[in-house]
Design an enzyme around this catalytic site. Structure first.
Site, mmCIF file in Angstrom:
data_model
loop_
_atom_site.group_PDB
_atom_site.id
_atom_site.type_symbol
_atom_site.label_atom_id
_atom_site.label_comp_id
_atom_site.label_asym_id
_atom_site.label_seq_id
_atom_site.Cartn_x
_atom_site.Cartn_y
_atom_site.Cartn_z
ATOM 1 N N CYS A 229 -5.451 0.206 10.462
ATOM 2 C CA CYS A 229 -4.060 -0.082 10.124
ATOM 3 C C CYS A 229 -3.118 0.179 11.292
ATOM 4 O O CYS A 229 -3.048 1.288 11.813
ATOM 5 C CB CYS A 229 -3.659 0.803 8.954
ATOM 6 S SG CYS A 229 -1.997 0.464 8.389
ATOM 7 N N THR B 277 0.816 -1.216 0.000
ATOM 8 C CA THR B 277 0.000 0.000 0.000
ATOM 9 C C THR B 277 0.854 1.272 0.000
ATOM 10 O O THR B 277 0.496 2.256 -0.645
ATOM 11 C CB THR B 277 -0.880 0.012 1.255
ATOM 12 O OG1 THR B 277 -0.057 -0.404 2.347
ATOM 13 C CG2 THR B 277 -2.025 -0.944 1.114
ATOM 14 N N PHE C 94 -7.289 4.265 6.236
ATOM 15 C CA PHE C 94 -6.601 3.265 7.056
ATOM 16 C C PHE C 94 -7.588 2.356 7.791
ATOM 17 O O PHE C 94 -7.212 1.680 8.746
ATOM 18 C CB PHE C 94 -5.656 3.954 8.048
ATOM 19 C CG PHE C 94 -4.472 4.610 7.379
ATOM 20 C CD1 PHE C 94 -3.390 3.853 6.952
ATOM 21 C CD2 PHE C 94 -4.452 5.978 7.149
ATOM 22 C CE1 PHE C 94 -2.288 4.450 6.318
ATOM 23 C CE2 PHE C 94 -3.359 6.586 6.521
ATOM 24 C CZ PHE C 94 -2.278 5.814 6.110
HETATM 25 C C1 HEM Z 1 -4.758 -2.888 8.194
HETATM 26 C C2 HEM Z 1 -4.427 0.633 4.869
HETATM 27 C C3 HEM Z 1 0.408 0.672 5.401
HETATM 28 C C4 HEM Z 1 0.097 -3.148 8.353
HETATM 29 C C5 HEM Z 1 -5.084 -1.922 7.265
HETATM 30 C C6 HEM Z 1 -6.430 -1.566 6.861
HETATM 31 C C7 HEM Z 1 -6.330 -0.596 5.929
HETATM 32 C C8 HEM Z 1 -4.934 -0.312 5.737
HETATM 33 C C9 HEM Z 1 -7.486 0.083 5.191
HETATM 34 C C10 HEM Z 1 -7.727 -2.202 7.390
HETATM 35 C C11 HEM Z 1 -8.156 -3.319 6.475
HETATM 36 C C12 HEM Z 1 -9.465 -3.966 6.874
HETATM 37 O O1 HEM Z 1 -10.246 -3.404 7.650
HETATM 38 O O2 HEM Z 1 -9.723 -5.064 6.371
HETATM 39 C C13 HEM Z 1 -3.087 0.946 4.737
HETATM 40 C C14 HEM Z 1 -2.578 1.998 3.889
HETATM 41 C C15 HEM Z 1 -1.214 2.012 4.044
HETATM 42 C C16 HEM Z 1 -0.878 0.966 4.987
HETATM 43 C C17 HEM Z 1 -3.434 2.896 3.000
HETATM 44 C C18 HEM Z 1 -0.176 2.893 3.417
HETATM 45 C C19 HEM Z 1 -0.401 4.044 2.899
HETATM 46 C C20 HEM Z 1 0.749 -0.324 6.292
HETATM 47 C C21 HEM Z 1 2.079 -0.591 6.777
HETATM 48 C C22 HEM Z 1 1.992 -1.669 7.609
HETATM 49 C C23 HEM Z 1 0.595 -2.075 7.642
HETATM 50 C C24 HEM Z 1 3.317 0.214 6.415
HETATM 51 C C25 HEM Z 1 3.063 -2.341 8.414
HETATM 52 C C26 HEM Z 1 4.219 -1.838 8.709
HETATM 53 C C27 HEM Z 1 -1.245 -3.409 8.532
HETATM 54 C C28 HEM Z 1 -1.742 -4.499 9.364
HETATM 55 C C29 HEM Z 1 -3.138 -4.413 9.329
HETATM 56 C C30 HEM Z 1 -3.470 -3.282 8.470
HETATM 57 C C31 HEM Z 1 -0.906 -5.518 10.116
HETATM 58 C C32 HEM Z 1 -4.133 -5.309 10.074
HETATM 59 C C33 HEM Z 1 -4.438 -4.661 11.397
HETATM 60 C C34 HEM Z 1 -5.321 -5.522 12.283
HETATM 61 O O3 HEM Z 1 -6.397 -5.931 11.844
HETATM 62 O O4 HEM Z 1 -4.920 -5.747 13.425
HETATM 63 N N1 HEM Z 1 -4.189 -1.123 6.561
HETATM 64 N N2 HEM Z 1 -2.038 0.342 5.369
HETATM 65 N N3 HEM Z 1 -0.124 -1.232 6.832
HETATM 66 N N4 HEM Z 1 -2.299 -2.697 8.016
HETATM 67 FE FE1 HEM Z 1 -2.156 -1.125 6.777
#
Ligand code: HEM
Length: 457
Positions: A402, A269, A395
């Site tokens: 996130c 992402t 996010f």
């Molecule tokens: C969850 C967006 C960068 C790790 C999510 C979710 C979104 C998102 C929308 C929720 C998904 C859902 O509800 O099904 C983004 C965007 C990013 C980004 C737009 C960058 C611009 C990152 C980075 C990491 C990361 C850099 C790790 C270093 C995670 C993890 C989850 C998550 C592990 C799951 C959280 C949980 O349910 O406990 N992200 N993300 N993301 N993201 Fe990101």
């Protein structure tokens, strides 16, 4: 009260609307339907027997963000991504205690203090990016941003080096991941029976998953062999720390799933965000000029950025926020109601999957003025106050939002600042946006021209 029926396009028996969704660009199809049902704020599709709501009305999204009423459901496509994400944070089910264990163990690794600790490594990788661009003329933006983001999460999180900038080809891990995510997206619209019949695809899918898992095992093996088990990065915490609430430790199997999850979620992402940001800057020269002015003030000449300088940026962070509004790399997230309930006055059942369509929510004309316009001043403190509380969710939401948000934004600020400090960017071919969707969105074949700024001054 009068019960209204949810607007839904006509489908076929059994398959419902499934086959109407183009296999390689589902998001584009949803965008068209949302335009058709703009007034209603939602529509329903019948996908392989599941009733799926697609929602973009901000008030309805606000309801869906109420965690006492809705939870993150693991339905297709996430249940398919579970083939490789397993019970890692992203694809863990709401009722799996391991989600809470891992969430609490890993939270400290995403604190502001940790971002500061990762800074030297983030800087090193960003220097690799500008080093490559310094000897290039035309660059493929999404490919190089993918290199940047993958090398950054693996070095900071696991002390593991992909050395992506040393290779003209994308790493085999990335190729396997790209194919797996694409296959997950295709399976999302296949009857399980059809998936089973496609033996060749299945063999390729399994072997791609194996490629990714072998790499993860290598990452963990290297850490164990150096004996540096007590470092406080993601892997160090997972190997050593216990959940402060339950005292539970993570199993080897779960750690494997988390490492794979972070390798994917941690770069896929962020690279999209940085690519869309450069696209927006090229389309909006007056904003580009403001961004140049900012880096020239804070990072004159060859000044090497520090964490504190990056935190002083103001234009660049707003470029990123506005980019996430117009081009959310994750186009949607899904929740389910705990009980049969109503959404925006429409009756829904607990079997309904309710999807927030971020692209449409983020441009909803009821709450965003001039929604199509790239205007970074929406994100000035005085203007933020006027935003609808649920109109911007790049996010995700609540406890399942996130975990890597600050990580992504720190990395992206730094990379964008360093690119602009060093290069005049231009787009002689006038790129026309073409989205490539592999669950997440990126601009396909987006190349730009980079010239060292000093050489021209
Ligand atoms: C969850 C967006 C960068 C790790 C999510 C979710 C979104 C998102 C929308 C929720 C998904 C859902 O509800 O099904 C983004 C965007 C990013 C980004 C737009 C960058 C611009 C990152 C980075 C990491 C990361 C850099 C790790 C270093 C995670 C993890 C989850 C998550 C592990 C799951 C959280 C949980 O349910 O406990 N992200 N993300 N993301 N993201 Fe990101």
């Amino acid at each position: 009260s009068v019960t209204r029926s949810i607007p839904s396009p006509q489908g076929l028996p059994l398959l419902g609307n499934t086959l109407q969704i183009p296999s390689h660009s589902p998001d584009e199809h949803f965008r068209k339907l949302a335009a058709e049902y703009a007034e209603e704020g939602l529509f329903q599709l019948e996908l392989l027997g599941r009733k799926v709501l697609f929602v973009y009305d901000p008030d309805m999204v606000a309801e869906m963000c109420d965690e006492t009423r809705f939870y993150k459901g693991i339905d297709p496509p996430l249940s398919i991504v579970r083939d490789f994400g397993g019970d890692g944070l992203f694809t863990a089910r709401h009722d799996e205690p391991v989600w809470g264990h891992a969430h609490r163990i890993l939270m400290p690794a995403f604190s502001q203090r940790s971002m500061k600790a990762y800074f030297p490594q983030m800087l090193e990788i960003a220097q690799n990016l500008v080093g490559k661009w310094a000897i290039s003329d035309e660059v493929n933006v999404p490919d190089d941003m993918t290199r940047l983001a993958l090398d950054t999460i693996s070095l900071t999180g696991f002390d593991y080096r992909f050395n992506s900038f040393q290779s003209p080809e994308l790493h085999p891990f990335l190729q396997a991941m790209g194919r797996s995510l694409t296959e997950a997206m295709l399976r999302n619209r296949q009857l399980p029976l059809v998936t089973k019949l496609k033996k060749r695809q299945d063999t390729a899918y399994r072997s791609d998953i194996q490629v990714m898992q072998d790499l993860v095992d290598d990452v963990i093996r290297q850490r164990r062999s150096t004996g540096r088990g007590d470092t406080k990065d993601l892997l160090g915490l997972m190997l050593k720390a216990a959940d402060p609430r339950s005292g539970e430790r993570l199993s080897d199997e779960n750690i494997r799933n988390q490492v794979l999850t972070f390798l994917i979620a941690g770069h896929e992402t962020t690279s999209g965000l940085l690519s869309f940001a450069l696209y927006n800057l090229l389309r909006n020269p007056h904003v580009l000029a403001r961004a140049y002015a900012e880096v020239d003030r804070l990072l004159p000449g060859d000044t090497v950025p520090t964490y504190d300088t990056i935190m002083k940026l103001d234009v660049i962070p707003r470029v990123l926020e506005e980019t996430l509004r117009l081009w959310s790399p994750i186009p949607a997230f899904a929740v389910k109601p705990f009980e049969d309930t109503e959404l925006g006055g429409y009756p829904i059942t607990k079997d309904h999957v309710a999807v927030v369509l971020l692209g449409q929510l983020h441009k909803h004309p009821g709450v965003w003025e001039r929604p199509e316009e790239f205007d970074i001043d929406r994100w000035l403190p005085e203007n933020r106050k006027g935003h609808h509380p649920a109109a911007y969710k790049p996010f995700g939401n609540g406890e399942r939002a996130c975990i890597g948000r600050q990580f992504a934004l720190t990395e992206a600020r730094l990379a964008l600042a360093m690119v602009l400090q060093r290069f005049a960017i231009s787009d002689p071919d006038a790129y026309r946006m073409k989205i490539k969707q592999m669950l997440t969105l990126k601009p396909e074949d987006f190349t730009i021209r980079v010239r060292e700024r000093r050489a021209h001054e």
